[in-house]
Write a protein that holds these residues in place. Structure first.
Motif, PDB file in Angstrom:
ATOM      1  N   SER A  54       0.808  -1.221   0.000  1.00 34.62           N
ATOM      2  CA  SER A  54       0.000   0.000   0.000  1.00 34.62           C
ATOM      3  C   SER A  54       0.844   1.275   0.000  1.00 34.62           C
ATOM      4  N   VAL A  55       2.137   1.159   0.322  1.00 34.57           N
ATOM      5  CA  VAL A  55       2.971   2.364   0.390  1.00 34.57           C
ATOM      6  C   VAL A  55       4.142   2.340  -0.580  1.00 34.57           C
ATOM      7  N   LYS A  56       4.311   1.250  -1.307  1.00 33.23           N
ATOM      8  CA  LYS A  56       5.428   1.155  -2.251  1.00 33.23           C
ATOM      9  C   LYS A  56       5.381   2.294  -3.267  1.00 33.23           C
ATOM     10  N   GLY A  57       6.540   2.901  -3.475  1.00 35.26           N
ATOM     11  CA  GLY A  57       6.630   3.997  -4.427  1.00 35.26           C
ATOM     12  C   GLY A  57       6.271   5.349  -3.845  1.00 35.26           C
ATOM     13  N   ARG A  58       5.720   5.355  -2.636  1.00 38.07           N
ATOM     14  CA  ARG A  58       5.335   6.620  -1.981  1.00 38.07           C
ATOM     15  C   ARG A  58       6.148   6.874  -0.714  1.00 38.07           C
ATOM     16  N   PHE A  59       6.450   5.836   0.032  1.00 37.45           N
ATOM     17  CA  PHE A  59       7.174   5.966   1.298  1.00 37.45           C
ATOM     18  C   PHE A  59       8.598   5.438   1.136  1.00 37.45           C
ATOM     19  N   THR A  60       9.522   6.040   1.885  1.00 36.70           N
ATOM     20  CA  THR A  60      10.910   5.594   1.892  1.00 36.70           C
ATOM     21  C   THR A  60      11.417   5.533   3.329  1.00 36.70           C
ATOM     22  N   ILE A  61      11.904   4.359   3.725  1.00 34.55           N
ATOM     23  CA  ILE A  61      12.497   4.206   5.052  1.00 34.55           C
ATOM     24  C   ILE A  61      14.014   4.311   4.924  1.00 34.55           C
TER      25      ILE A  61
END
Length: 124
Positions: A62-69
């Motif tokens: 659901s967060v791939k491509g939008r969030f970065t850890i």
């Protein structure tokens, strides 16, 4: 005792960005798997992203491509850069750590050390 302190939460409009930070006080966490999780009232906590001691990352679909850890072991800070935020990203976000250098899952049950959380609210 482990100490994880989150910051950076807040309110933002859909499409906006936030960066969460998690300061950890114990040096061993610099060589441990760490992650970000989120939970809405009445729902189960879910994994968002994890990063191991070699900076290998894994994300929820659901967060791939939008969030970065990411992590800065010298500063002892774990980050979560959140872009293109959606109203469904509204949750309490938690930082967590587990014993061991590798991350095997995004399952909250695998993590034994938790921060108090920071609220993220995304309005449409």
């Amino acid at each position: 005792q482990a100490q994880l302190v989150e910051s950076g939460g807040g309110s933002v409009q859909a499409g906006g960005s936030l960066r969460l930070s998690c300061a950890y006080s114990r040096s061993p966490y610099g060589s441990s798997c760490m992650g970000w999780f989120r939970q809405a009232p009445g729902k189960e906590r879910e994994g968002v992203a994890v990063i191991d001691s070699y900076s290998k990352t894994s994300y929820a679909d659901s967060v791939k491509g939008r969030f970065t850890i990411s992590r800065d072991n010298a500063k002892k800070i774990l980050y979560l850069q959140m872009n293109s935020l959606k109203p469904e990203d509204t949750d309490m976000y938690y930082c967590a750590a587990r014993t061991g250098v590798y991350c095997y899952t995004l399952a909250p049950r695998d993590f034994g050390y938790w921060g108090q959380g920071t609220q993220v609210t995304v309005s449409s």
